[in-house]
Design an enzyme around this catalytic site. Structure first.
Site, PDB file in Angstrom:
ATOM      1  N   ASN A  13      22.049 -15.670   7.827  1.00 42.98           N
ATOM      2  CA  ASN A  13      21.114 -15.330   8.904  1.00 42.98           C
ATOM      3  C   ASN A  13      21.764 -15.795  10.207  1.00 42.98           C
ATOM      4  OD1 ASN A  13      19.035 -14.995  10.692  1.00 42.98           O
ATOM      5  ND2 ASN A  13      17.789 -16.696   9.919  1.00 42.98           N
ATOM      6  N   GLU A 100      10.988 -19.133  12.047  1.00 46.04           N
ATOM      7  CA  GLU A 100      11.141 -19.053  13.514  1.00 46.04           C
ATOM      8  C   GLU A 100      10.306 -17.906  14.076  1.00 46.04           C
ATOM      9  OE1 GLU A 100      15.418 -18.997  13.539  1.00 46.04           O
ATOM     10  OE2 GLU A 100      15.439 -21.085  12.878  1.00 46.04           O
ATOM     11  N   SER A 216      19.403 -25.778   5.925  1.00 49.05           N
ATOM     12  CA  SER A 216      20.580 -26.635   6.060  1.00 49.05           C
ATOM     13  C   SER A 216      21.456 -26.658   4.805  1.00 49.05           C
ATOM     14  CB  SER A 216      20.168 -28.064   6.463  1.00 49.05           C
ATOM     15  OG  SER A 216      19.470 -28.054   7.692  1.00 49.05           O
TER      16      SER A 216
HETATM   17  C1  PEP Z   1      17.714 -20.070   8.216  1.00 46.75           C
HETATM   18  O1  PEP Z   1      17.791 -19.717   9.379  1.00 46.75           O
HETATM   19  O2  PEP Z   1      17.125 -19.344   7.411  1.00 46.75           O
HETATM   20  C2  PEP Z   1      18.316 -21.343   7.815  1.00 46.75           C
HETATM   21  C3  PEP Z   1      18.155 -21.746   6.583  1.00 46.75           C
HETATM   22  O3  PEP Z   1      19.024 -22.008   8.782  1.00 46.75           O
HETATM   23  P1  PEP Z   1      19.974 -23.291   8.546  1.00 46.75           P
HETATM   24  O4  PEP Z   1      20.842 -22.996   7.353  1.00 46.75           O
HETATM   25  O5  PEP Z   1      20.761 -23.423   9.808  1.00 46.75           O
HETATM   26  O6  PEP Z   1      19.061 -24.456   8.285  1.00 46.75           O
END
Ligand code: PEP
Length: 255
Positions: A13, A100, A216
């Site tokens: 993503n 988000e 993350s």
């Molecule tokens: C995401 O945007 O779906 C996501 C999991 O972001 P990150 O891996 O940066 O936590």
């Protein structure tokens, strides 16, 4: 172990990142890295990069997704993009209900449900995100929150259509924060999602659905997370923006 019943999918993503030249450079780096990987490989990119991503990935095993779509087919919705517009371009996947979008753009389970139906009707494969807030986990209502999201987001969606969807379990407190759910926490909720689907549909259907973890996940923690029985890949933010890091995730999910 029923992992054999479904394909692990690693989906990037990109969020609101990468200009067109930057997108081109990242995709060119990814192509040789993704080649020969047995997991599903998806990159969900900003609308402005879809054309570039589609043309550069033609004939490769990298699939292209968008990061959202509107639920109406067309009309007076300035700034929005319909599912049909994406499908017509050749886009295959679309992320829906990302936290988000829920947090900053007031998306609700009702609109996630409408978007999911619109995406399926257009022939897209939705990646539907669910997950609890930190406060909800602390109040010990994670399962209630997740069950409610699953029931509402997939309301009136047929068994055949559900099988075309990926569900991403993304605890909101773990997204972009550097805080990862433990592999046990991720497994517990992914299994809970599968059990909820088994009750709403049937066990065979639930066993066939790819359920990702997101939050993350990176090149260092992916091995343990992806080893869990009900974790079928990941939705990856930050680590999807660096080819070598994304490559480690692809490698791990292909084992
Ligand atoms: C995401 O945007 O779906 C996501 C999991 O972001 P990150 O891996 O940066 O936590």
């Amino acid at each position: 172990m029923r992992k054999d019943l479904r394909q692990a999918v690693i989906a990037g993503n990109w969020k609101m990142n990468k200009t067109r030249p930057e997108a081109k450079a990242l995709i060119e780096e990814l192509k040789p890295i993704a080649k020969d990987k047995t997991c599903g490989v998806v990159i969900c990119v900003p609308f402005t990069n879809l054309e570039t991503a589609l043309s550069l990935t033609e004939g490769t095993n990298i699939k292209v997704g968008a990061e959202n779509c509107h639920f109406e087919k067309s009309g007076a919705y300035t700034g929005e993009i319909s599912a049909d517009m994406l499908a017509e371009m050749g886009v295959e996947y679309v992320i829906l209900g990302h936290s988000e979008r829920r947090q900053y753009f007031a998306e609700t389970d009702e609109t996630v449900n409408k978007r999911t139906k619109a995406a399926l009707a257009a022939g897209l494969k939705p990646i539907v995100c669910v997950g609890e807030l930190l406060w909800e986990r602390e109040c010990n209502i994670t399962e209630e929150v997740i069950a409610r999201q699953i029931k509402l987001d997939f309301y009136d969606i047929s068994t055949d259509d559900l099988k075309k969807c990926i569900i991403a379990y993304e605890p909101v407190w773990a997204i972009g924060t550097g805080k990862t759910a433990t592999a046990e926490q991720a497994q517990e909720v992914c299994k809970f999602i599968r059990d909820t689907l088994a009750k709403l549909y049937d066990k065979a259907t639930a066993d066939a659905v790819t359920i990702q973890y997101g939050g993350s996940m990176n090149e260092k923690n992916c091995a343990e997370l992806l080893s869990k029985e009900d974790v079928d890949g990941g939705l990856i933010g930050g680590a999807s923006l660096v080819a070598e890091k994304f490559g480690v995730l692809l490698e791990e999910a292909s084992k």
